[in-house]
Design a protein around this motif. Structure first.
Motif, PDB file in Angstrom:
ATOM      1  N   SER A  58       0.829  -1.204   0.000  1.00 57.91           N
ATOM      2  CA  SER A  58       0.000   0.000   0.000  1.00 57.91           C
ATOM      3  C   SER A  58       0.862   1.252   0.000  1.00 57.91           C
ATOM      4  O   SER A  58       2.011   1.237   0.463  1.00 57.91           O
ATOM      5  CB  SER A  58      -0.920   0.006   1.228  1.00 57.91           C
ATOM      6  OG  SER A  58      -0.156  -0.040   2.416  1.00 57.91           O
ATOM      7  N   GLU A  62      -1.171   9.344   2.454  1.00 58.00           N
ATOM      8  CA  GLU A  62      -2.583   9.174   2.765  1.00 58.00           C
ATOM      9  C   GLU A  62      -3.483   9.715   1.666  1.00 58.00           C
ATOM     10  O   GLU A  62      -4.591   9.226   1.470  1.00 58.00           O
ATOM     11  CB  GLU A  62      -2.907   9.860   4.103  1.00 58.00           C
ATOM     12  CG  GLU A  62      -2.258   9.189   5.308  1.00 58.00           C
ATOM     13  CD  GLU A  62      -2.749   9.793   6.612  1.00 58.00           C
ATOM     14  OE1 GLU A  62      -3.632  10.668   6.565  1.00 58.00           O
ATOM     15  OE2 GLU A  62      -2.258   9.383   7.671  1.00 58.00           O
ATOM     16  N   ARG A  80     -11.956  13.414  -1.433  1.00 55.96           N
ATOM     17  CA  ARG A  80     -11.584  12.083  -0.956  1.00 55.96           C
ATOM     18  C   ARG A  80     -10.083  11.861  -1.121  1.00 55.96           C
ATOM     19  O   ARG A  80      -9.458  12.354  -2.056  1.00 55.96           O
ATOM     20  CB  ARG A  80     -12.361  11.016  -1.725  1.00 55.96           C
ATOM     21  CG  ARG A  80     -13.866  11.163  -1.566  1.00 55.96           C
ATOM     22  CD  ARG A  80     -14.601  10.172  -2.445  1.00 55.96           C
ATOM     23  NE  ARG A  80     -14.361   8.800  -2.039  1.00 55.96           N
ATOM     24  CZ  ARG A  80     -14.881   7.747  -2.660  1.00 55.96           C
ATOM     25  NH1 ARG A  80     -15.676   7.927  -3.696  1.00 55.96           N
ATOM     26  NH2 ARG A  80     -14.634   6.521  -2.231  1.00 55.96           N
ATOM     27  N   SER A  82      -8.640   8.661  -1.094  1.00 57.04           N
ATOM     28  CA  SER A  82      -8.312   7.355  -1.659  1.00 57.04           C
ATOM     29  C   SER A  82      -8.555   7.277  -3.157  1.00 57.04           C
ATOM     30  O   SER A  82      -7.975   6.445  -3.856  1.00 57.04           O
ATOM     31  CB  SER A  82      -9.113   6.256  -0.962  1.00 57.04           C
ATOM     32  OG  SER A  82     -10.504   6.473  -1.145  1.00 57.04           O
ATOM     33  N   GLN A 114      -7.757  -2.895  -5.789  1.00 57.08           N
ATOM     34  CA  GLN A 114      -8.779  -1.921  -6.181  1.00 57.08           C
ATOM     35  C   GLN A 114      -8.744  -1.682  -7.682  1.00 57.08           C
ATOM     36  O   GLN A 114      -7.687  -1.736  -8.316  1.00 57.08           O
ATOM     37  CB  GLN A 114      -8.551  -0.597  -5.447  1.00 57.08           C
ATOM     38  CG  GLN A 114      -9.630   0.445  -5.699  1.00 57.08           C
ATOM     39  CD  GLN A 114      -9.581   1.569  -4.701  1.00 57.08           C
ATOM     40  OE1 GLN A 114      -9.816   1.362  -3.512  1.00 57.08           O
ATOM     41  NE2 GLN A 114      -9.290   2.774  -5.160  1.00 57.08           N
ATOM     42  N   PRO A 212      -7.924  -5.170   3.828  1.00 61.25           N
ATOM     43  CA  PRO A 212      -8.550  -3.857   3.988  1.00 61.25           C
ATOM     44  C   PRO A 212      -9.890  -3.732   3.274  1.00 61.25           C
ATOM     45  O   PRO A 212     -10.746  -2.941   3.690  1.00 61.25           O
ATOM     46  CB  PRO A 212      -7.520  -2.901   3.385  1.00 61.25           C
ATOM     47  CG  PRO A 212      -6.755  -3.746   2.412  1.00 61.25           C
ATOM     48  CD  PRO A 212      -6.690  -5.104   3.040  1.00 61.25           C
ATOM     49  N   TYR A 213     -10.102  -4.513   2.232  1.00 59.61           N
ATOM     50  CA  TYR A 213     -11.363  -4.430   1.495  1.00 59.61           C
ATOM     51  C   TYR A 213     -12.508  -5.074   2.279  1.00 59.61           C
ATOM     52  O   TYR A 213     -13.626  -4.579   2.282  1.00 59.61           O
ATOM     53  CB  TYR A 213     -11.198  -5.068   0.118  1.00 59.61           C
ATOM     54  CG  TYR A 213     -10.139  -4.355  -0.690  1.00 59.61           C
ATOM     55  CD1 TYR A 213     -10.334  -3.052  -1.119  1.00 59.61           C
ATOM     56  CD2 TYR A 213      -8.924  -4.967  -0.991  1.00 59.61           C
ATOM     57  CE1 TYR A 213      -9.362  -2.378  -1.844  1.00 59.61           C
ATOM     58  CE2 TYR A 213      -7.946  -4.302  -1.706  1.00 59.61           C
ATOM     59  CZ  TYR A 213      -8.169  -3.005  -2.126  1.00 59.61           C
ATOM     60  OH  TYR A 213      -7.201  -2.333  -2.820  1.00 59.61           O
ATOM     61  N   LYS A 214     -12.202  -6.160   2.955  1.00 60.97           N
ATOM     62  CA  LYS A 214     -13.217  -6.777   3.802  1.00 60.97           C
ATOM     63  C   LYS A 214     -13.446  -5.947   5.065  1.00 60.97           C
ATOM     64  O   LYS A 214     -14.590  -5.785   5.515  1.00 60.97           O
ATOM     65  CB  LYS A 214     -12.796  -8.201   4.178  1.00 60.97           C
ATOM     66  CG  LYS A 214     -12.822  -9.176   3.003  1.00 60.97           C
ATOM     67  CD  LYS A 214     -12.490 -10.584   3.455  1.00 60.97           C
ATOM     68  CE  LYS A 214     -12.595 -11.579   2.308  1.00 60.97           C
ATOM     69  NZ  LYS A 214     -12.280 -12.963   2.721  1.00 60.97           N
ATOM     70  N   GLU A 215     -12.366  -5.398   5.628  1.00 60.49           N
ATOM     71  CA  GLU A 215     -12.489  -4.612   6.844  1.00 60.49           C
ATOM     72  C   GLU A 215     -13.329  -3.356   6.603  1.00 60.49           C
ATOM     73  O   GLU A 215     -14.103  -2.938   7.462  1.00 60.49           O
ATOM     74  CB  GLU A 215     -11.092  -4.206   7.348  1.00 60.49           C
ATOM     75  CG  GLU A 215     -10.283  -5.349   7.924  1.00 60.49           C
ATOM     76  CD  GLU A 215     -10.875  -5.853   9.230  1.00 60.49           C
ATOM     77  OE1 GLU A 215     -11.063  -5.049  10.150  1.00 60.49           O
ATOM     78  OE2 GLU A 215     -11.163  -7.074   9.320  1.00 60.49           O
ATOM     79  N   ASN A 216     -13.167  -2.743   5.422  1.00 60.12           N
ATOM     80  CA  ASN A 216     -13.881  -1.508   5.102  1.00 60.12           C
ATOM     81  C   ASN A 216     -15.159  -1.747   4.305  1.00 60.12           C
ATOM     82  O   ASN A 216     -15.784  -0.800   3.829  1.00 60.12           O
ATOM     83  CB  ASN A 216     -12.962  -0.560   4.338  1.00 60.12           C
ATOM     84  CG  ASN A 216     -11.787  -0.099   5.173  1.00 60.12           C
ATOM     85  OD1 ASN A 216     -11.956   0.351   6.305  1.00 60.12           O
ATOM     86  ND2 ASN A 216     -10.584  -0.208   4.635  1.00 60.12           N
ATOM     87  N   LYS A 217     -15.513  -3.026   4.160  1.00 57.55           N
ATOM     88  CA  LYS A 217     -16.758  -3.425   3.489  1.00 57.55           C
ATOM     89  C   LYS A 217     -16.887  -2.829   2.079  1.00 57.55           C
ATOM     90  O   LYS A 217     -17.941  -2.348   1.679  1.00 57.55           O
ATOM     91  CB  LYS A 217     -17.957  -3.038   4.354  1.00 57.55           C
ATOM     92  CG  LYS A 217     -17.963  -3.735   5.717  1.00 57.55           C
ATOM     93  CD  LYS A 217     -19.175  -3.358   6.545  1.00 57.55           C
ATOM     94  CE  LYS A 217     -19.150  -4.093   7.892  1.00 57.55           C
ATOM     95  NZ  LYS A 217     -20.313  -3.741   8.750  1.00 57.55           N
ATOM     96  N   ILE A 218     -15.765  -2.875   1.349  1.00 61.30           N
ATOM     97  CA  ILE A 218     -15.759  -2.456  -0.048  1.00 61.30           C
ATOM     98  C   ILE A 218     -16.387  -3.554  -0.900  1.00 61.30           C
ATOM     99  O   ILE A 218     -16.188  -4.746  -0.649  1.00 61.30           O
ATOM    100  CB  ILE A 218     -14.316  -2.186  -0.534  1.00 61.30           C
ATOM    101  CG1 ILE A 218     -13.663  -1.090   0.311  1.00 61.30           C
ATOM    102  CG2 ILE A 218     -14.296  -1.816  -2.011  1.00 61.30           C
ATOM    103  CD1 ILE A 218     -14.303   0.262   0.173  1.00 61.30           C
TER     104      ILE A 218
END
Length: 272
Positions: A58, A62, A80, A82, A114, A212-218
């Motif tokens: 990553s 930021e 944004r 990201s 992503q 991070p995608y599962k944690e942030n519910k992407i």
């Protein structure tokens, strides 16, 4: 058949190597993307974390806009951090940019990253079976480690990589893996993309690596579903445009374009 067996062997070896290596790793790489439209080029530092059969790659910045080389000539049209739309000042040239985060789960042979095209999406697919041609030549020294060169192809580009046997982890930056040692540098032969290690640390992780995608519910799509959705979305847009313009015209979109990879999405090109 020989290449298939070799690729499967490398994936199995990679998983064993990641799990068997007794230390966590943190590697900092400098990444460069020299786009065809040079004002959209990017340069920034990325962090690769490796532990317990998974890795996370990553950007260290930021805000995605911070890595734009010519940001003094660009306008960011989003608050944004990201993902953003940027345009060249005084023109209609624009593109979307985003923080390129790659999560590799080698235990389950799955990679997440992503993508753009229809809002914010992540895709998952099987870990790519790289076929490397290892060059039997004089070593190159990177950060004090003796490295060997290897070549491969990936989604429209040819790459050369440098890996070291001195760190027995079969991983590397971005989505690269499956060499018999940590990959410290990669560059495309056309000069579009390069990444070079500038710092390495061991046993620095204090928490387990999470997706991070599962944690942030992407929203996560299978790769083939993503390709179909992108193509159908723009095809529908083209048809809507044609219906509103009875005088006729043309519509064309090449999904490879000025991007680091070609997903193989069928181009759209027709007159109406």
């Amino acid at each position: 058949m020989r290449y298939f067996i070799f690729s499967v062997f490398l994936l199995i070896l990679c998983s064993l190597s990641v799990q068997g290596f007794g230390q966590d790793l943190r590697v900092i790489y400098e990444s460069n993307i020299k786009r065809d439209e040079v004002r959209f080029s990017e340069k920034g530092d990325y962090e690769l974390l490796i532990a317990n059969g998974v890795s996370l790659y990553s950007p260290m910045s930021e805000d995605v806009f911070d890595d734009m080389v010519f940001k003094n000539q660009l306008t960011k049209k989003s608050d944004r951090k990201s993902i953003a739309q940027v345009t060249v000042d005084g023109s209609n040239l624009g593109r979307q940019i985003y923080r390129d985060i790659v999560f590799n789960d080698y235990i389950n042979d799955t990679i997440y990253y992503q993508v753009l095209g229809i809002g914010v999406r992540a895709v998952k697919e099987e870990v790519f079976p790289f076929k490397w041609d290892i060059v039997q030549a004089k070593d190159t020294v990177i950060m004090g480690f003796n490295c060997q060169q290897a070549h491969t192809q990936y989604r429209g580009r040819t790459y050369e990589a440098y890996f070291t046997h001195e760190i027995p982890v079969n991983l590397g930056p971005w989505r690269f893996h499956s060499l018999p040692g940590l990959i410290l540098a990669v560059q495309s032969t056309d000069g579009y993309f390069s990444v070079n290690a500038i710092k390495l640390e061991t046993n620095k992780l204090v928490e387990a690596l999470k997706n991070p995608y599962k944690e942030n519910k992407i929203n996560i799509l299978e790769i083939e579903d993503y390709k179909t959705q992108v193509h159908d979305h723009y095809l529908q847009s083209a048809k809507s445009q044609a219906a509103k313009n009875p005088s006729g015209g043309s519509y064309s979109i090449n999904f490879a374009g000025d991007n680091i990879e070609d997903f193989g999405i069928e181009s759209i090109d027709f007159d109406y």
